[in-house]
Design a protein around this motif. Structure first.
Motif: not given
Length: 145
Positions: A48-53, A73-80, A84-86, A103-106
Motif C-alpha cells: 500500500l505504501l509503495s502504491l501511495l509513493s 484498506v482502512t485498517g492498513i491506512v490507519d496503522r500507517l 506517520g507514513l500516510v 508523507t515525506e517519511e512514507g
C-alpha cells in the motif's frame, strides 16, 4: 466455441516458462516480505505504501489495486497513519472523497523498500542493456501494456 489454440494443451516450453515466471514471483514476494520486515511493516502495508509513493489514491481505488475489501484498506491506512507514513487529505476534485497519501517519511520508507529488493538486482545487472530492454518489452507485451 473455443478455438483449437485455446483447447490445445500447453507445450513443454510454455510450461517451463510458466514455471519460471512462478519462481520469479515467489522469490519477489519472499524478498518483498523481507524488505517490509526490515521496516517493521507487513507485506500489505508495504504494498500500500509503495502504491501511495506513486500518487495519492482514494480508498476504493487502493482496494481495487490490492484486490481486497475497502474495510481492510482502512485498517492498513490507519496503522500507517499512526506511524506517520500516510495521511488522509481531501480530494481537490471532490471534497467528499478522502485520498490516502504518503508523507515525506512514507516516501523515504517506500524508497528504502524498493532499494531493499535484492533478488533480481544482480541477475538483471548481468544482462546487457539490450537484453533488459527486450525482457521489459516482452513483459509489457504479456501484460497487454
Amino acid at each position: 466455441m473455443p478455438t483449437p489454440q485455446q483447447t490445445r494443451r500447453p507445450d513443454a516450453l510454455t510450461m517451463e516458462v510458466v514455471e519460471l515466471i512462478g519462481e520469479v514471483v515467489s522469490r519477489y514476494y519472499e524478498d518483498y516480505e523481507a524488505a517490509a520486515e526490515d521496516h517493521a511493516l507487513t507485506g500489505a502495508q508495504a504494498r500500500l505504501l509503495s502504491l501511495l509513493s506513486l500518487e495519492p489514491l482514494p480508498m476504493r481505488k487502493l482496494a481495487q489495486k490490492l484486490k481486497c475489501e475497502p474495510s481492510n484498506v482502512t485498517g492498513i491506512v490507519d496503522r500507517l497513519e499512526s506511524r506517520g507514513l500516510v495521511e488522509r487529505r481531501p480530494d481537490p476534485h471532490d471534497r467528499r472523497v478522502k485520498l490516502a497519501a504518503a508523507t515525506e517519511e512514507g516516501l523515504r520508507v517506500a524508497k528504502g523498500l524498493r532499494e531493499g529488493l535484492r533478488f533480481a538486482r544482480e541477475p538483471l545487472a548481468g544482462l546487457s542493456d539490450a537484453e533488459r530492454l527486450a525482457l521489459r518489452d516482452l513483459l509489457r507485451r504479456m501484460l497487454g501494456a
